[in-house]
Design a protein around this motif. Structure first.
Motif, mmCIF file in Angstrom:
data_model
loop_
_atom_site.group_PDB
_atom_site.id
_atom_site.type_symbol
_atom_site.label_atom_id
_atom_site.label_comp_id
_atom_site.label_asym_id
_atom_site.label_seq_id
_atom_site.Cartn_x
_atom_site.Cartn_y
_atom_site.Cartn_z
ATOM 1 N N MET A 93 0.840 -1.176 0.000
ATOM 2 C CA MET A 93 0.000 0.000 0.000
ATOM 3 C C MET A 93 0.887 1.242 0.000
ATOM 4 S SD MET A 93 -1.495 -0.148 3.926
ATOM 5 C CE MET A 93 -1.587 -1.921 4.001
ATOM 6 N N LYS A 94 0.373 2.330 -0.565
ATOM 7 C CA LYS A 94 1.115 3.579 -0.623
ATOM 8 C C LYS A 94 1.112 4.255 0.740
ATOM 9 C CE LYS A 94 0.285 4.433 -5.480
ATOM 10 N NZ LYS A 94 -0.402 5.254 -6.463
ATOM 11 N N ILE A 95 1.939 5.286 0.875
ATOM 12 C CA ILE A 95 2.126 5.936 2.163
ATOM 13 C C ILE A 95 0.833 6.544 2.706
ATOM 14 C CG2 ILE A 95 2.860 8.191 1.279
ATOM 15 C CD1 ILE A 95 5.025 8.097 3.583
ATOM 16 N N SER A 96 -0.016 7.074 1.835
ATOM 17 C CA SER A 96 -1.268 7.679 2.305
ATOM 18 C C SER A 96 -2.179 6.617 2.916
ATOM 19 C CB SER A 96 -1.984 8.409 1.167
ATOM 20 O OG SER A 96 -2.259 7.517 0.103
ATOM 21 N N GLU A 97 -2.250 5.457 2.281
ATOM 22 C CA GLU A 97 -3.067 4.368 2.819
ATOM 23 C C GLU A 97 -2.445 3.807 4.092
ATOM 24 O OE1 GLU A 97 -5.035 0.085 1.517
ATOM 25 O OE2 GLU A 97 -3.839 1.202 0.058
ATOM 26 N N ALA A 98 -1.128 3.667 4.105
ATOM 27 C CA ALA A 98 -0.440 3.176 5.305
ATOM 28 C C ALA A 98 -0.660 4.132 6.465
ATOM 29 C CB ALA A 98 1.056 3.013 5.026
ATOM 30 N N SER A 99 -0.650 5.417 6.180
ATOM 31 C CA SER A 99 -0.906 6.421 7.204
ATOM 32 C C SER A 99 -2.316 6.269 7.763
ATOM 33 C CB SER A 99 -0.717 7.821 6.614
ATOM 34 O OG SER A 99 -1.080 8.802 7.539
ATOM 35 N N GLY A 156 -2.634 5.015 11.503
ATOM 36 C CA GLY A 156 -2.859 6.170 12.361
ATOM 37 C C GLY A 156 -1.637 7.047 12.515
ATOM 38 N N ALA A 157 -0.543 6.700 11.852
ATOM 39 C CA ALA A 157 0.676 7.507 11.874
ATOM 40 C C ALA A 157 0.678 8.415 10.652
ATOM 41 C CB ALA A 157 1.915 6.607 11.850
ATOM 42 N N SER A 158 1.113 9.634 10.827
ATOM 43 C CA SER A 158 1.167 10.556 9.691
ATOM 44 C C SER A 158 2.213 10.079 8.684
ATOM 45 C CB SER A 158 1.514 11.965 10.169
ATOM 46 O OG SER A 158 2.842 12.000 10.666
ATOM 47 N N ALA A 159 2.080 10.547 7.461
ATOM 48 C CA ALA A 159 3.084 10.220 6.441
ATOM 49 C C ALA A 159 4.454 10.714 6.894
ATOM 50 C CB ALA A 159 2.691 10.833 5.100
ATOM 51 N N ARG A 160 4.485 11.865 7.530
ATOM 52 C CA ARG A 160 5.744 12.405 8.043
ATOM 53 C C ARG A 160 6.362 11.450 9.081
ATOM 54 N NH1 ARG A 160 6.662 17.455 11.888
ATOM 55 N NH2 ARG A 160 8.877 17.733 11.532
ATOM 56 N N SER A 161 5.516 10.922 9.978
ATOM 57 C CA SER A 161 6.017 9.965 10.980
ATOM 58 C C SER A 161 6.548 8.706 10.316
ATOM 59 C CB SER A 161 4.905 9.604 11.968
ATOM 60 O OG SER A 161 4.566 10.707 12.767
ATOM 61 N N LEU A 162 5.847 8.223 9.310
ATOM 62 C CA LEU A 162 6.310 7.020 8.611
ATOM 63 C C LEU A 162 7.680 7.258 7.979
ATOM 64 C CD1 LEU A 162 2.955 5.893 6.954
ATOM 65 C CD2 LEU A 162 4.117 4.840 8.902
ATOM 66 N N ARG A 163 7.864 8.433 7.376
ATOM 67 C CA ARG A 163 9.176 8.749 6.803
ATOM 68 C C ARG A 163 10.235 8.850 7.902
ATOM 69 N NH1 ARG A 163 5.968 12.631 4.246
ATOM 70 N NH2 ARG A 163 5.229 11.895 2.240
ATOM 71 N N HIS A 164 9.853 9.433 9.032
ATOM 72 C CA HIS A 164 10.782 9.551 10.164
ATOM 73 C C HIS A 164 11.185 8.159 10.682
ATOM 74 C CE1 HIS A 164 12.663 11.068 13.788
ATOM 75 N NE2 HIS A 164 11.872 10.297 14.507
ATOM 76 N N TYR A 165 10.217 7.263 10.829
ATOM 77 C CA TYR A 165 10.524 5.904 11.281
ATOM 78 C C TYR A 165 11.504 5.236 10.315
ATOM 79 C CZ TYR A 165 6.266 6.488 14.135
ATOM 80 O OH TYR A 165 5.296 6.945 14.996
ATOM 81 N N GLU A 166 11.306 5.494 9.034
ATOM 82 C CA GLU A 166 12.216 4.934 8.037
ATOM 83 C C GLU A 166 13.612 5.556 8.191
ATOM 84 O OE1 GLU A 166 12.645 4.371 3.198
ATOM 85 O OE2 GLU A 166 10.917 5.468 3.992
ATOM 86 N N ASP A 167 13.676 6.869 8.342
ATOM 87 C CA ASP A 167 14.970 7.553 8.520
ATOM 88 C C ASP A 167 15.711 7.044 9.754
ATOM 89 O OD1 ASP A 167 14.481 9.077 6.269
ATOM 90 O OD2 ASP A 167 13.835 10.858 7.394
ATOM 91 N N GLU A 168 14.958 6.700 10.796
ATOM 92 C CA GLU A 168 15.551 6.212 12.045
ATOM 93 C C GLU A 168 15.905 4.729 11.986
ATOM 94 O OE1 GLU A 168 16.501 7.743 14.811
ATOM 95 O OE2 GLU A 168 15.914 9.713 14.061
#
Length: 121
Positions: A1-7, A11-23
Motif C-alpha cells: 500500500m502507498k504511504i497515504s493508505e499506510a498512514s 494512524g501515523a502521519s506520512a511524516r512519521s512514517l518517513r521519520h521511522y524509516e529515517d531512524e
C-alpha cells in the motif's frame, strides 16, 4: 500500500512514517516508480512503534528492542543485554517518580476543590 493508505491504516502521519524509516525502525518496500510500498507486517511494526513511543520510550531504546518484539525469534535476539534492561528499568523508575509527583498534585487539587465547594465558605 502507498504511504497515504499506510498512514490511514496505522494512524501515523506520512511524516512519521518517513521519520521511522529515517531512524531505521521500518524498511518499506519500493515500487518500480520509487514510491514506498507498505506491507501488513510493516504496518504491524508501525503500530508497535507508536505504542512504544506513547509509553514514552525514546527512539534509541525502541530501535534496540523492536527486533525482539516484531521479528521472528532467533538466537541473536533471545538474549536481552543487561545494559538495555538497566536503561528500561531506569526509564520506568523515572516514569514512576513523575507519576507520584502528578498524583500528589492531583490530590492537592482535589483537596482545594473540596474546600472551595464547602457550603460554609
Amino acid at each position: 500500500m502507498k504511504i497515504s493508505e499506510a498512514s490511514s491504516v496505522s494512524g501515523a502521519s506520512a511524516r512519521s512514517l518517513r521519520h521511522y524509516e529515517d531512524e531505521g525502525l521500518i524498511v518499506p518496500g519500493r515500487c518500480s516508480n520509487g514510491f514506498r510500498d507498505y506491507c501488513q507486517s510493516t504496518i504491524d511494526r508501525v503500530l508497535t512503534i507508536r505504542s512504544l513511543l506513547e509509553s514514552g520510550l525514546p527512539v534509541r531504546l525502541i530501535r534496540e528492542v523492536l527486533p525482539r518484539l516484531t521479528d521472528e525469534p532467533d538466537v541473536a535476539t533471545d538474549v536481552v543485554p543487561a545494559t538495555f534492561l538497566y536503561e528500561v528499568q531506569s526509564y520506568r523508575d523515572r516514569l514512576a517518580a513523575r507519576i507520584a509527583v502528578l498524583s500528589d498534585q492531583q490530590a492537592a487539587l482535589d483537596t482545594y476543590l473540596r474546600e472551595a465547594r464547602r457550603p460554609d465558605r
